[in-house]
Write a protein that holds these residues in place. Sequence first.
Motif, PDB file in Angstrom:
ATOM      1  N   GLU A  26      14.675  19.896   9.935  1.00  0.00           N
ATOM      2  CA  GLU A  26      14.200  20.202   8.580  1.00  0.00           C
ATOM      3  C   GLU A  26      12.732  20.628   8.609  1.00  0.00           C
ATOM      4  N   THR A  27      12.391  21.649   7.833  1.00  0.00           N
ATOM      5  CA  THR A  27      11.008  22.110   7.736  1.00  0.00           C
ATOM      6  C   THR A  27      10.528  22.024   6.300  1.00  0.00           C
ATOM      7  N   ARG A  28       9.226  21.947   6.146  1.00  0.00           N
ATOM      8  CA  ARG A  28       8.649  21.867   4.807  1.00  0.00           C
ATOM      9  C   ARG A  28       7.440  22.797   4.719  1.00  0.00           C
ATOM     10  N   ALA A  29       7.249  23.343   3.547  1.00  0.00           N
ATOM     11  CA  ALA A  29       6.080  24.179   3.264  1.00  0.00           C
ATOM     12  C   ALA A  29       5.226  23.447   2.242  1.00  0.00           C
ATOM     13  N   PHE A  30       3.933  23.412   2.492  1.00  0.00           N
ATOM     14  CA  PHE A  30       3.051  22.741   1.531  1.00  0.00           C
ATOM     15  C   PHE A  30       1.691  23.424   1.507  1.00  0.00           C
ATOM     16  N   THR A  31       0.959  23.180   0.447  1.00  0.00           N
ATOM     17  CA  THR A  31      -0.383  23.721   0.255  1.00  0.00           C
ATOM     18  C   THR A  31      -1.332  22.553   0.078  1.00  0.00           C
ATOM     19  N   TRP A  32      -2.516  22.661   0.659  1.00  0.00           N
ATOM     20  CA  TRP A  32      -3.471  21.559   0.530  1.00  0.00           C
ATOM     21  C   TRP A  32      -4.882  22.084   0.327  1.00  0.00           C
ATOM     22  N   ALA A  33      -5.710  21.213  -0.222  1.00  0.00           N
ATOM     23  CA  ALA A  33      -7.133  21.504  -0.392  1.00  0.00           C
ATOM     24  C   ALA A  33      -7.894  20.197  -0.282  1.00  0.00           C
ATOM     25  N   ALA A  34      -9.123  20.268   0.207  1.00  0.00           N
ATOM     26  CA  ALA A  34      -9.946  19.077   0.398  1.00  0.00           C
ATOM     27  C   ALA A  34     -11.095  19.061  -0.612  1.00  0.00           C
ATOM     28  N   LEU A  35     -11.423  17.856  -1.067  1.00  0.00           N
ATOM     29  CA  LEU A  35     -12.562  17.666  -1.965  1.00  0.00           C
ATOM     30  C   LEU A  35     -13.659  16.923  -1.224  1.00  0.00           C
ATOM     31  N   ASP A  36     -14.910  17.425  -1.287  1.00  0.00           N
ATOM     32  CA  ASP A  36     -16.033  16.673  -0.744  1.00  0.00           C
ATOM     33  C   ASP A  36     -16.903  16.200  -1.900  1.00  0.00           C
ATOM     34  N   ASP A  37     -18.065  15.595  -1.571  1.00  0.00           N
ATOM     35  CA  ASP A  37     -18.870  14.980  -2.628  1.00  0.00           C
ATOM     36  C   ASP A  37     -19.400  15.988  -3.643  1.00  0.00           C
ATOM     37  N   SER A  38     -19.331  17.292  -3.318  1.00  0.00           N
ATOM     38  CA  SER A  38     -19.774  18.285  -4.304  1.00  0.00           C
ATOM     39  C   SER A  38     -18.816  18.369  -5.481  1.00  0.00           C
ATOM     40  N   ALA A  39     -17.611  17.810  -5.327  1.00  0.00           N
ATOM     41  CA  ALA A  39     -16.636  17.837  -6.420  1.00  0.00           C
ATOM     42  C   ALA A  39     -16.884  16.747  -7.452  1.00  0.00           C
ATOM     43  N   LEU A  40     -17.799  15.810  -7.158  1.00  0.00           N
ATOM     44  CA  LEU A  40     -18.086  14.728  -8.105  1.00  0.00           C
ATOM     45  C   LEU A  40     -19.036  15.219  -9.195  1.00  0.00           C
ATOM     46  N   GLU A  41     -18.867  14.693 -10.394  1.00  0.00           N
ATOM     47  CA  GLU A  41     -19.697  15.112 -11.522  1.00  0.00           C
ATOM     48  C   GLU A  41     -21.135  14.631 -11.347  1.00  0.00           C
ATOM     49  N   GLU A  42     -21.311  13.504 -10.655  1.00  0.00           N
ATOM     50  CA  GLU A  42     -22.656  12.997 -10.397  1.00  0.00           C
ATOM     51  C   GLU A  42     -22.676  12.314  -9.036  1.00  0.00           C
ATOM     52  N   PRO A  43     -23.832  12.293  -8.358  1.00  0.00           N
ATOM     53  CA  PRO A  43     -23.881  11.678  -7.030  1.00  0.00           C
ATOM     54  C   PRO A  43     -23.606  10.180  -7.110  1.00  0.00           C
ATOM     55  N   VAL A  44     -23.123   9.636  -5.985  1.00  0.00           N
ATOM     56  CA  VAL A  44     -22.873   8.194  -5.899  1.00  0.00           C
ATOM     57  C   VAL A  44     -24.226   7.487  -5.824  1.00  0.00           C
TER      58      VAL A  44
END
Length: 614
Positions: free
Chosen positions: A183-201
Amino acid sequence: MAKGNSISKTFVWILMGLLFVGLAGFGATNLSGTVRSVGAVGDTPISVDDYARALQNEIRSAQAETGQALSFPQAQALQIPQRVLGQLITTTAITHEADELGISVGDETVARELMDISAFQGASGRFDRDTYRFALENAGLNEAEFEQDLREETARALLQAAVVSGAPMPDTYVQTLLGFVGETRAFTWAALDDSALEEPVPAPTEDELTAFYQDNIATYTLPETRDITYAWLTPDMLLDTVEVDEETLRKAYDEQSDRFNQEERRLVERLVMADTEAAEAAIARIESGESDFETEVSNRGLALPDVDMGDVSRRDLGAAAEAVFAAEVEDVVGPFSSDLGPAIFRVNGILPAQATSFEEAQPILREQLAQDRARRVIDSLITDIDDLLAGGATLEELAKETEMELGQINWTPQSDADIAGYDSFREAAAAADTEDFPEVAALGDGGIFALRLNAVNPPSPQPLDEVRDRVAQDWTRAETEKRLLARAEALASDLGEGRTFEGLGLEPTMVTGQTRSGQLPNLPSNTLQEVFALDAPGTLTLPHQGRAVIIRLDSITAPDFDSAENQVILQALEQQVDGSLANDMFEALARDIQTRVGISIDQQALNAVHANFQ
């Protein structure tokens, strides 16, 4: 019935192969005396000679695999005798059951099998009684014994065939396996880094830092350490005290002239041909572009390492020297005569002549000779240092009275700096006891050391104040990952409602045709496990090294069972599964027989056989 006959025939030939692979010398395994068996299954004996021959054959097989002689103690360490005895118990159990069921073969069948064995055939290609008798004598057998063995093996094969041939694995089982594997699968992915946060930690508060430290105390706990004091001396420590005069340096330079002054050389491959005509034809094909050097090497049934001469001088090349040294890299020249016949040559590199003056070689020679002298100085000190330790001197006193230097280390198996980088020190540190007295031991570079174990410190947490910066970094990374994961889950929900990665400001990566195995270097290690755990297209989020990953499963594709490739896989799976099931059933039958009729082992008889192998 046809399948049963085929299996029987196969097992008969297996018997022949086991018997005749190592015929030579088997006569030595015949044992004299009144003991005839090493044990029995029920009332069916396991003969001494059968055990001895099987044991010798197994030892010889092990020697053939390793290419080294195998002593009997080594064979025992590998559990070869136990394995051989287990195999004979199993075959004897099947023989016993066949006798109980009245399964046997007639003289005609035995005679027909004998006629077909090539080891018993003469120059005419037909069965020859003298050849038959001679082969059996070499095997330590007589005709009656061998024919009885053949009769029993054929009967065992009939019984085994009856057991295993009636239990093929259902097709659905094999298809299910292929469905899982293929069986095979197709998928799409994307990564989020800290620039995706509305404000810094923000920086952690003291309470947050303390709580994180306590929740992850194992991360900040030191392993068990061994508090060790040591004294050591290496050649490098003495270099400044060792003098080497110019006369000694010049003598060493003259003795190592070949090292410092080398003539021009070439990296060369030489392909020897059958004759001059073949060599000329090969060169013509290469020059016309019809072929190349690698192809000509392959045509000779060779690989490039087989024709590699390494770096050579003019003296090594004979008649080919001038042409090879005039050629450029990758040029092929020839043919020229060589000590192996007509050959063509390819140049792979040009190594210019090297001339190192005495002045240039002096620092190298000085260090080399100083190291040698320092090692000799250390060797001369060992007896005095041993005497001091034997007289009760401490390591601290040793460092004061000799050239040795004192040191201390909180050693763990992960330590590798300075003296901990030496294998001999690591072994001594691991084995040391607090009651031990220091002893001189050698280091790998000509140095020496002695150590004392002061204490063994159990694992202990590092105080928060000592690891505060590290804890703060870890908290920030964990908090960033936590907030990114929450953000990723919100975006994944939007994807589930029909929005696109691009529409959410993400940079997607598509993966298609992915099976359960494979490498996904930019994704978490459990990605495939999680992707294949989804029953239908959907989304999931995973933390990954301070980032968050959004994955959308796009499609699930079942394998095409009718494709030529999968048909081959199906057949292979079917054979593997059927074979596994057959082996399980055969082993179950053998265990059942042994349980019903019992096993007896004569340890004294086994010891007598083993004594002949010592």
